[in-house]
Design a protein around this motif. Structure first.
Motif, PDB file in Angstrom:
ATOM      1  N   SER A 111      -4.460  -3.851  17.385  1.00  0.00           N
ATOM      2  CA  SER A 111      -4.059  -5.116  16.782  1.00  0.00           C
ATOM      3  C   SER A 111      -3.346  -4.897  15.448  1.00  0.00           C
ATOM      4  O   SER A 111      -3.746  -4.051  14.648  1.00  0.00           O
ATOM      5  CB  SER A 111      -5.285  -5.999  16.565  1.00  0.00           C
ATOM      6  N   PHE A 112      -2.295  -5.685  15.211  1.00  0.00           N
ATOM      7  CA  PHE A 112      -1.579  -5.604  13.940  1.00  0.00           C
ATOM      8  C   PHE A 112      -2.474  -6.006  12.774  1.00  0.00           C
ATOM      9  O   PHE A 112      -2.202  -5.665  11.624  1.00  0.00           O
ATOM     10  CB  PHE A 112      -0.323  -6.473  13.962  1.00  0.00           C
ATOM     11  N   LYS A 113      -3.562  -6.710  13.069  1.00  0.00           N
ATOM     12  CA  LYS A 113      -4.495  -7.116  12.013  1.00  0.00           C
ATOM     13  C   LYS A 113      -5.225  -5.923  11.416  1.00  0.00           C
ATOM     14  O   LYS A 113      -5.810  -6.032  10.342  1.00  0.00           O
ATOM     15  CB  LYS A 113      -5.507  -8.117  12.567  1.00  0.00           C
ATOM     16  N   SER A 114      -5.173  -4.777  12.100  1.00  0.00           N
ATOM     17  CA  SER A 114      -5.824  -3.586  11.552  1.00  0.00           C
ATOM     18  C   SER A 114      -5.184  -3.164  10.239  1.00  0.00           C
ATOM     19  O   SER A 114      -5.845  -2.600   9.371  1.00  0.00           O
ATOM     20  CB  SER A 114      -5.779  -2.441  12.554  1.00  0.00           C
ATOM     21  N   LYS A 115      -3.886  -3.461  10.072  1.00  0.00           N
ATOM     22  CA  LYS A 115      -3.237  -3.152   8.795  1.00  0.00           C
ATOM     23  C   LYS A 115      -3.899  -3.925   7.660  1.00  0.00           C
ATOM     24  O   LYS A 115      -4.123  -3.392   6.583  1.00  0.00           O
ATOM     25  CB  LYS A 115      -1.752  -3.499   8.853  1.00  0.00           C
ATOM     26  N   TYR A 116      -4.221  -5.187   7.917  1.00  0.00           N
ATOM     27  CA  TYR A 116      -4.838  -6.013   6.877  1.00  0.00           C
ATOM     28  C   TYR A 116      -6.241  -5.506   6.539  1.00  0.00           C
ATOM     29  O   TYR A 116      -6.629  -5.482   5.371  1.00  0.00           O
ATOM     30  CB  TYR A 116      -4.890  -7.474   7.315  1.00  0.00           C
ATOM     31  N   ILE A 117      -6.983  -5.107   7.554  1.00  0.00           N
ATOM     32  CA  ILE A 117      -8.335  -4.597   7.309  1.00  0.00           C
ATOM     33  C   ILE A 117      -8.274  -3.329   6.467  1.00  0.00           C
ATOM     34  O   ILE A 117      -9.020  -3.181   5.498  1.00  0.00           O
ATOM     35  CB  ILE A 117      -9.077  -4.348   8.637  1.00  0.00           C
ATOM     36  N   ARG A 118      -7.388  -2.410   6.810  1.00  0.00           N
ATOM     37  CA  ARG A 118      -7.275  -1.173   6.036  1.00  0.00           C
ATOM     38  C   ARG A 118      -6.818  -1.455   4.603  1.00  0.00           C
ATOM     39  O   ARG A 118      -7.271  -0.811   3.666  1.00  0.00           O
ATOM     40  CB  ARG A 118      -6.330  -0.203   6.729  1.00  0.00           C
ATOM     41  N   ARG A 119      -5.929  -2.425   4.430  1.00  0.00           N
ATOM     42  CA  ARG A 119      -5.466  -2.769   3.084  1.00  0.00           C
ATOM     43  C   ARG A 119      -6.576  -3.411   2.262  1.00  0.00           C
ATOM     44  O   ARG A 119      -6.742  -3.090   1.080  1.00  0.00           O
ATOM     45  CB  ARG A 119      -4.261  -3.697   3.170  1.00  0.00           C
ATOM     46  N   VAL A 120      -7.332  -4.306   2.855  1.00  0.00           N
ATOM     47  CA  VAL A 120      -8.438  -4.944   2.140  1.00  0.00           C
ATOM     48  C   VAL A 120      -9.466  -3.906   1.727  1.00  0.00           C
ATOM     49  O   VAL A 120      -9.967  -3.910   0.595  1.00  0.00           O
ATOM     50  CB  VAL A 120      -9.079  -6.063   2.998  1.00  0.00           C
ATOM     51  N   ARG A 121      -9.793  -2.984   2.631  1.00  0.00           N
ATOM     52  CA  ARG A 121     -10.756  -1.931   2.304  1.00  0.00           C
ATOM     53  C   ARG A 121     -10.253  -1.046   1.173  1.00  0.00           C
ATOM     54  O   ARG A 121     -11.005  -0.673   0.278  1.00  0.00           O
ATOM     55  CB  ARG A 121     -11.033  -1.075   3.537  1.00  0.00           C
ATOM     56  N   ALA A 122      -8.971  -0.689   1.214  1.00  0.00           N
ATOM     57  CA  ALA A 122      -8.413   0.178   0.174  1.00  0.00           C
ATOM     58  C   ALA A 122      -8.468  -0.498  -1.193  1.00  0.00           C
ATOM     59  O   ALA A 122      -8.850   0.123  -2.189  1.00  0.00           O
ATOM     60  CB  ALA A 122      -6.981   0.555   0.517  1.00  0.00           C
ATOM     61  N   VAL A 123      -8.105  -1.766  -1.247  1.00  0.00           N
ATOM     62  CA  VAL A 123      -8.137  -2.478  -2.523  1.00  0.00           C
ATOM     63  C   VAL A 123      -9.572  -2.637  -3.005  1.00  0.00           C
ATOM     64  O   VAL A 123      -9.866  -2.436  -4.188  1.00  0.00           O
ATOM     65  CB  VAL A 123      -7.428  -3.850  -2.390  1.00  0.00           C
ATOM     66  N   ALA A 124     -10.483  -2.972  -2.096  1.00  0.00           N
ATOM     67  CA  ALA A 124     -11.883  -3.144  -2.483  1.00  0.00           C
ATOM     68  C   ALA A 124     -12.480  -1.842  -3.015  1.00  0.00           C
ATOM     69  O   ALA A 124     -13.268  -1.852  -3.961  1.00  0.00           O
ATOM     70  CB  ALA A 124     -12.701  -3.653  -1.306  1.00  0.00           C
ATOM     71  N   LEU A 125     -12.107  -0.713  -2.424  1.00  0.00           N
ATOM     72  CA  LEU A 125     -12.627   0.575  -2.891  1.00  0.00           C
ATOM     73  C   LEU A 125     -11.964   1.032  -4.194  1.00  0.00           C
ATOM     74  O   LEU A 125     -12.575   1.744  -4.982  1.00  0.00           O
ATOM     75  CB  LEU A 125     -12.436   1.641  -1.814  1.00  0.00           C
ATOM     76  N   SER A 126     -10.738   0.614  -4.422  1.00  0.00           N
ATOM     77  CA  SER A 126     -10.030   1.085  -5.613  1.00  0.00           C
ATOM     78  C   SER A 126     -10.316   0.253  -6.850  1.00  0.00           C
ATOM     79  O   SER A 126     -10.130   0.732  -7.971  1.00  0.00           O
ATOM     80  CB  SER A 126      -8.532   1.115  -5.354  1.00  0.00           C
ATOM     81  N   LEU A 127     -10.760  -0.982  -6.692  1.00  0.00           N
ATOM     82  CA  LEU A 127     -11.018  -1.825  -7.856  1.00  0.00           C
ATOM     83  C   LEU A 127     -12.046  -1.228  -8.820  1.00  0.00           C
ATOM     84  O   LEU A 127     -11.799  -1.213 -10.040  1.00  0.00           O
ATOM     85  CB  LEU A 127     -11.415  -3.228  -7.426  1.00  0.00           C
TER      86      LEU A 127
END
Length: 149
Positions: free
Chosen positions: A5-21
């Protein structure tokens, strides 16, 4: 070759931002003691995050695909090192459909296919696609059971 699913891009992006904050926050706190060092560390962290989110995540999405055949599933993945996996349904012991809370928000599932001696994980799949793979495994198991009796 079918994609996840193309929505996997959004999940990976949300996780990356959440981990980097938290990391960026810590680097900002370092800036309270040394402004130059804090700014440098924060700039490096934001650059790495941007490269990951805007370049690597789309490459990762485009590199993952699968093909469902009559008696096997072929999975291709990998950005730098491409990997091709063929899993015969006759070797499948069982499978699991699961989802994280973030996957539930986007309506996605992960399927884990347990083979003799290994596990194949297919993350971030649309629910109908995951059910289609599970159905193909189940049909093949029933067919194998019918031929042995």
């Amino acid at each position: 070759m079918k994609k996840i699913s193309f929505k996997s891009k959004y999940i990976r992006r949300v996780r990356a931002v959440a981990l980097s904050l938290p990391i960026i926050f810590i680097f900002g706190a370092v800036g309270a003691f040394s402004l130059g060092l804090g700014a440098l560390l924060t700039a490096v962290a934001v650059t790495i995050l941007s490269v990951y989110v805007y370049f690597y995540v789309p490459l990762l999405y485009n590199s993952f695909g699968y093909e469902l055949n009559e008696d096997e599933i072929v999975i291709k993945r990998g950005v730098l090192f491409e990997q091709s996996i063929k899993a015969r349904f006759s070797k499948v012991q069982y499978y699991e459909l699961s989802s994280t809370p973030l996957q539930n928000i986007f309506g996605l599932k992960s399927i884990r296919i347990y083979l003799c001696g290994s596990v194949i994980i297919m993350p971030h799949m649309n629910y109908p696609d995951a059910k289609a793979i599970a159905g193909a495994i189940q049909r093949n198991k029933e067919k194998m059971k019918d031929t042995t009796t």
